[in-house]
Design an enzyme around this catalytic site. Structure first.
Site, PDB file in Angstrom:
ATOM      1  N   THR A 151       0.876  -1.165   0.000  1.00 19.80           N
ATOM      2  CA  THR A 151       0.000   0.000   0.000  1.00 19.80           C
ATOM      3  C   THR A 151       0.914   1.216   0.000  1.00 19.80           C
ATOM      4  O   THR A 151       1.986   1.199   0.613  1.00 19.80           O
ATOM      5  CB  THR A 151      -0.925   0.060   1.239  1.00 19.80           C
ATOM      6  OG1 THR A 151      -0.127   0.177   2.418  1.00 19.80           O
ATOM      7  CG2 THR A 151      -1.799  -1.186   1.333  1.00 19.80           C
ATOM      8  N   HIS A 152       0.499   2.262  -0.733  1.00 16.17           N
ATOM      9  CA  HIS A 152       1.340   3.463  -0.881  1.00 16.17           C
ATOM     10  C   HIS A 152       2.711   3.118  -1.468  1.00 16.17           C
ATOM     11  O   HIS A 152       3.686   3.834  -1.246  1.00 16.17           O
ATOM     12  CB  HIS A 152       1.513   4.192   0.454  1.00 16.17           C
ATOM     13  CG  HIS A 152       0.226   4.479   1.152  1.00 16.17           C
ATOM     14  ND1 HIS A 152      -0.586   5.538   0.803  1.00 16.17           N
ATOM     15  CD2 HIS A 152      -0.408   3.829   2.169  1.00 16.17           C
ATOM     16  CE1 HIS A 152      -1.659   5.549   1.579  1.00 16.17           C
ATOM     17  NE2 HIS A 152      -1.583   4.511   2.412  1.00 16.17           N
ATOM     18  N   SER A 273      18.713  -1.493 -25.704  1.00 16.10           N
ATOM     19  CA  SER A 273      19.032  -0.072 -25.836  1.00 16.10           C
ATOM     20  C   SER A 273      19.973   0.128 -27.012  1.00 16.10           C
ATOM     21  O   SER A 273      20.833  -0.706 -27.275  1.00 16.10           O
ATOM     22  CB  SER A 273      19.683   0.435 -24.544  1.00 16.10           C
ATOM     23  OG  SER A 273      20.304   1.689 -24.745  1.00 16.10           O
ATOM     24  N   LYS A 279      20.929  -3.285 -21.189  1.00 12.36           N
ATOM     25  CA  LYS A 279      19.530  -2.959 -20.930  1.00 12.36           C
ATOM     26  C   LYS A 279      18.568  -4.019 -21.474  1.00 12.36           C
ATOM     27  O   LYS A 279      18.778  -4.614 -22.524  1.00 12.36           O
ATOM     28  CB  LYS A 279      19.156  -1.607 -21.560  1.00 12.36           C
ATOM     29  CG  LYS A 279      19.842  -0.415 -20.948  1.00 12.36           C
ATOM     30  CD  LYS A 279      19.416  -0.182 -19.515  1.00 12.36           C
ATOM     31  CE  LYS A 279      17.954   0.207 -19.393  1.00 12.36           C
ATOM     32  NZ  LYS A 279      17.620   1.458 -20.100  1.00 12.36           N
ATOM     33  N   GLU A 286       5.250  -0.628 -21.258  1.00  9.05           N
ATOM     34  CA  GLU A 286       5.223   0.831 -21.313  1.00  9.05           C
ATOM     35  C   GLU A 286       4.231   1.315 -22.367  1.00  9.05           C
ATOM     36  O   GLU A 286       3.524   2.315 -22.176  1.00  9.05           O
ATOM     37  CB  GLU A 286       6.616   1.361 -21.586  1.00  9.05           C
ATOM     38  CG  GLU A 286       7.584   1.121 -20.428  1.00  9.05           C
ATOM     39  CD  GLU A 286       9.034   1.375 -20.783  1.00  9.05           C
ATOM     40  OE1 GLU A 286       9.885   1.260 -19.889  1.00  9.05           O
ATOM     41  OE2 GLU A 286       9.324   1.673 -21.977  1.00  9.05           O
ATOM     42  N   GLN A 318     -21.385  11.083 -38.097  1.00 11.43           N
ATOM     43  CA  GLN A 318     -20.516  10.317 -38.983  1.00 11.43           C
ATOM     44  C   GLN A 318     -19.165  10.076 -38.316  1.00 11.43           C
ATOM     45  O   GLN A 318     -18.515   9.052 -38.553  1.00 11.43           O
ATOM     46  CB  GLN A 318     -20.308  11.071 -40.296  1.00 11.43           C
ATOM     47  CG  GLN A 318     -19.333  10.402 -41.253  1.00 11.43           C
ATOM     48  CD  GLN A 318     -19.255  11.138 -42.572  1.00 11.43           C
ATOM     49  OE1 GLN A 318     -20.246  11.253 -43.289  1.00 11.43           O
ATOM     50  NE2 GLN A 318     -18.078  11.665 -42.899  1.00 11.43           N
TER      51      GLN A 318
END
Length: 471
Positions: A151-152, A273, A279, A286, A318
């Site tokens: 939570t949070h 990348s 990477k 995303e 339309q």
């Protein structure tokens, strides 16, 4: 084309501005299907001779074959799919000029769009059910895997990872219900409503409705050509689906980072990348997040268009299909990529378990333990919070404390507190209905399979009904 009322031909720039072939040519098959039902009805009520009705129907089928083969190229000056089909039909069979008897482009378009959308949404329902099946598989595979719940975005309590997947099963199953609602909402036949007021001709609206597999004819001719509620119902489904998919994508993106590190996305669904060789970017997730705004925007586009329109039909309508097609394409694409990606996503249980050791996720268990020993919850909350501070100051965990240290801090504890201080015990004991307990998760998975089977059975019946309406 509409020279009867006008002294001038339509300007070329107006033709190009007002044509809708880029929006409606994809619906040619559904338009012809609606026309076949209409011409059969005209023959049945005596507005066409039987032989004439049969020749027109055969002409429509020939036009459909030409479209399928690619030999028929639509003409932009004819504005839309409806006029292109009718024009070609009349070239093949002169009696095609009588096809439009008792029909306006308003009710014709409304019927065509509903038929097309019904086909697309039925296929979309099948894709969504396949996605739900993958979520159930993930829940079953990971039922005994323990991760931190948040939570949070802060560690909160240990949970079964299967419980997490079932949370998304519930959310997307509700989306399925909204999709089915949208399908039910559009399943009324507009044919026979005319431009706005019905017809003086003896049309049999129940017949055309039945032939096309609709539940019933629409009940009010004004409402028929003016309303786009069924589109808004689809957009409501699509918006919540996209929000759910975006939130799921956010979780998976976080958990696959080095900082979390316990979720492994399949290489085939990630990219590298151009500069950094190490990477592994979660581009698919995303993009799922990124395209959600477009789906929400398409719903707002329709609602803003509708909110200022007078009754009944206005040419603004339309444009209702531009955002609709884009939204459908996005939702379908998300399911196409998210389903197989999730099916191949793996979990590093050891890393997930190690992550639990960095927080105090068993603190609530201790507070509830004290409640069972008669301590008021607020007092228990305070006592455990003070104990957590004590551990932080000494760099230790709750699990590291000896019984004597426990009793120094909280006199009410007994030796059995030590039996509770494991993530497994915490998850296992949370056995309330709908909780994360392993047994509860197993029950929810079994129920989920039954609910999914019911949905698949409903989809099978829906598809059988659609086949009956394919003319």
């Amino acid at each position: 084309m509409w020279k009867g009322r006008f002294e001038e031909d339509t300007a070329l720039v107006v033709q190009r501005f007002s044509q809708s072939l880029d929006l409606d040519w994809r619906m040619a098959e559904q338009d012809i299907r609606g026309s076949i039902a209409h011409v059969r009805m005209l023959g049945a009520v005596g507005l066409l001779e039987p032989g004439e009705a049969l020749r027109v129907e055969e002409g429509l089928k020939r036009v459909r074959d030409e479209i399928y083969s690619g030999s028929f190229t639509p003409s932009e000056p004819l504005e839309d799919v409806h006029m292109n089909v009718e024009h070609r039909l009349t070239e093949i069979e002169p009696s095609g000029a009588r096809l439009h008897t008792g029909r306006s482009r308003n009710d014709q378009t409304a019927t065509t769009v509903r038929l097309y959308l019904r086909d697309r949404l039925t296929d979309l329902e099948g894709a969504l059910l396949d996605f739900l099946a993958v979520l159930l598989d993930c829940a079953e595979r990971h039922r005994l895997v323990i991760v931190s719940g948040y939570t949070h975005l802060q560690q909160a309590q240990p949970i079964s990872l299967g419980h997490y997947w079932m949370a998304w099963f519930e959310a997307f199953l509700r989306d399925c219900g909204r999709l089915e609602f949208a399908l039910d909402a559009l399943n009324e036949c507009p044919l026979g409503a005319g431009a706005l007021a019905g017809s003086t001709l003896p049309l049999d609206r129940e017949m055309t409705s039945r032939l096309l597999g609709f539940d019933r004819p629409t009940r009010n001719s004004l409402d028929t050509v003016a309303q786009r509620d069924y589109m808004a119902d689809y957009h409501h489904f699509a918006s919540l689906f996209a929000v759910h998919a975006s939130r799921l994508a956010e979780d998976l993106t976080l958990w696959s980072t080095q900082e979390y590190g316990w979720l492994r996305l399949p290489d085939a669904f990630c990219t590298g990348s151009s500069m950094m060789p190490q990477k592994k970017n979660p581009d698919v997730l995303e993009l799922v997040r990124g395209r959600t705004g477009q789906v929400l925007g398409h719903m707002m586009d329709l609602l803003v268009t509708l909110k200022g329109l007078p009754m009944t039909y206005d040419r603004d309508l339309q444009e209702d299909k531009r955002g609709l097609w884009a939204s459908l394409g996005t939702v379908e694409a998300v399911l196409t990529v998210l389903t197989p990606m999730l099916d191949r996503t793996e979990v590093d249980e050891a890393v997930a378990r190690a992550g639990l050791e960095r927080g105090f996720t068993l603190a609530t268990d201790v507070a509830e333990y004290l409640v069972l020993r008669g301590v008021p919850f607020r007092d228990a909350h305070w006592k455990v919070g003070r104990l957590v501070r004590h551990c932080i100051e000494r760099g230790s965990r709750l699990e590291d404390l000896a019984l004597e240290e426990w009793r120094e801090q909280i006199p009410e504890v007994e030796a059995d507190i030590l039996e509770l201080l494991s993530p497994e015990a915490s998850v296992r004991r949370r056995n309330t209905y709908g909780g994360t307990g392993f047994e509860q998760v197993a029950l929810r998975i079994a129920e989920g399979k039954e609910r999914l089977a019911e949905r698949r059975d409903g989809l099978r019946r829906r598809r059988e009904r659609l086949e009956e309406g394919r003319l």
